[in-house]
Design a protein around this motif. Structure first.
Motif, PDB file in Angstrom:
ATOM      1  N   UNK A   1      38.704  43.787  58.405  1.00 32.55           N
ATOM      2  CA  UNK A   1      39.185  44.944  57.445  1.00 32.55           C
ATOM      3  C   UNK A   1      39.893  44.141  56.241  1.00 32.55           C
ATOM      4  N   UNK A   2      39.762  44.531  54.976  1.00 35.75           N
ATOM      5  CA  UNK A   2      40.270  44.396  53.946  1.00 35.75           C
ATOM      6  C   UNK A   2      41.178  45.562  53.678  1.00 35.75           C
ATOM      7  N   UNK A   3      42.317  45.240  53.296  1.00 42.78           N
ATOM      8  CA  UNK A   3      43.471  46.376  53.017  1.00 42.78           C
ATOM      9  C   UNK A   3      43.693  46.063  51.379  1.00 42.78           C
ATOM     10  N   UNK A   4      44.428  47.144  51.140  1.00 42.87           N
ATOM     11  CA  UNK A   4      44.848  47.236  49.417  1.00 42.87           C
ATOM     12  C   UNK A   4      45.621  46.124  49.392  1.00 42.87           C
ATOM     13  N   UNK A   5      46.554  45.883  50.518  1.00 44.24           N
ATOM     14  CA  UNK A   5      47.694  44.832  50.010  1.00 44.24           C
ATOM     15  C   UNK A   5      47.773  44.196  51.373  1.00 44.24           C
TER      16      UNK A   5
ATOM     17  N   UNK B   1      47.352  39.477  41.615  1.00 44.37           N
ATOM     18  CA  UNK B   1      48.772  39.629  41.897  1.00 44.37           C
ATOM     19  C   UNK B   1      49.287  40.092  43.270  1.00 44.37           C
ATOM     20  N   UNK B   2      49.337  41.401  43.511  1.00 42.31           N
ATOM     21  CA  UNK B   2      49.644  41.925  44.906  1.00 42.31           C
ATOM     22  C   UNK B   2      48.737  43.043  45.483  1.00 42.31           C
ATOM     23  N   UNK B   3      47.553  42.998  44.833  1.00 45.10           N
ATOM     24  CA  UNK B   3      46.640  43.885  45.298  1.00 45.10           C
ATOM     25  C   UNK B   3      45.230  43.546  45.348  1.00 45.10           C
ATOM     26  N   UNK B   4      44.370  44.077  46.340  1.00 47.96           N
ATOM     27  CA  UNK B   4      42.972  43.435  46.507  1.00 47.96           C
ATOM     28  C   UNK B   4      42.064  44.276  45.813  1.00 47.96           C
TER      29      UNK B   4
END
Length: 290
Positions: A250-254, A42-45
């Motif tokens: 970088x992978x961010x939470x959103x 949805x909106x989070x990784x």
């Protein structure tokens, strides 16, 4: 290392509590670096670290939105095989959109869940997070934030405390870094060999308070989501700590993953101008940090 008390029944107040917010990237599975991929729920990784080889195995970082266990398990089957399960789950923090499926997944896989000791009250059923701040400067999602859950899950016997010194069980090439501010025990993960960073919500790459930008996943390196961040001084220091690592991916939470010069420029700007570009002008938890 002292482990938390786990005598309470395992409980997930988020179970089947679908949050009707999504984005154009939902369902996208992307390779970020060697043996690192991320799935947008949805909106989070959420992130997967490892490979299919049983001798090496893999680890799940964060556990997505409520009611997303099957989505995550389907991605696992596609990447690692029909009956694969992780060595462990590691949580950057315990907000609802990072632990939405964690109880169901930990029970299904019977694996430990690691988090910083300061996050334990929020994943052992003992304490709710502070209420989201609808008064904070920001867009429509900030105004809707009181609708988001802040009550704790209880992982019971599955909970483990991250070891001191930065070691991550099951991930010898990685270390965890304290990045509080968005939550008291927030951590990020870093692999020195190729300077890959898994950020959680210490910073994000979309304005998470703006519904329009979240839906379209409009790329912009930003501070942590405003409506849940309660300590802006610590949040600034965490961004500065991460910028000093000079990450290359970088992978961010959103938001979308970021790489190379784009990451370097955006993170340097955020670090240098944090008070102006990240800290809201007003809000319940705003403490100006000039």
């Amino acid at each position: 290392m002292t482990e938390p008390k786990t005598d309470q029944a395992i409980e997930n107040p988020l179970d089947h509590r679908y949050i009707p917010i999504t984005s154009v990237k939902s369902g996208a599975l992307q390779t970020v670096a060697e043996r690192v991929s991320c799935l947008t729920v949805q909106v989070v990784n959420v992130c997967f670290i490892g490979n299919r080889e049983p001798a090496d195995g893999w680890v799940l970082v964060d556990a997505g939105m409520p009611d997303s266990a099957e989505t995550i398990q389907q991605a696992v089957r596609e990447q690692f095989g029909e009956h694969s399960k992780p060595k462990a789950i590691v949580l950057t923090h315990g907000h609802f959109d990072h632990v939405g499926a964690v109880v169901e997944l930990a029970e299904a896989w019977q694996v430990p869940v690691y988090a910083h000791e300061l996050e334990l009250p929020y994943i052992t059923g003992r304490q709710s997070y502070p209420d989201p701040d609808a008064s904070v400067e920001g867009g429509l999602l900030a105004k809707l934030s009181p609708l988001f859950p802040n009550e704790p899950v209880n992982l019971g016997k599955h909970v483990r405390t991250l070891p001191s010194g930065g070691m991550i069980p099951g991930l010898p090439e990685w270390r965890w870094i304290p990045t509080p501010g968005h939550s008291p025990g927030h951590v990020s993960l870093f692999r020195e060999a190729d300077r890959t960073l898994i950020v959680g919500d210490a910073f994000v790459t979309v304005r998470q308070d703006s519904l329009f930008k979240v839906i379209l996943q409009y790329e912009e390196i930003c501070g942590p989501p405003r409506y849940f961040t309660t300590d802006w001084k610590a949040a600034k220091e965490s961004v500065q700590r991460l910028e000093a690592l000079k990450p290359t991916a970088a992978v961010t939470g959103h938001g979308v993953p970021v790489f190379g010069d784009e990451l370097a420029r955006g993170l340097a700007r955020l670090s240098d101008q944090f008070d102006r570009v990240a800290v809201p002008d007003y809000g319940r938890y705003v403490d100006r940090i000039h």
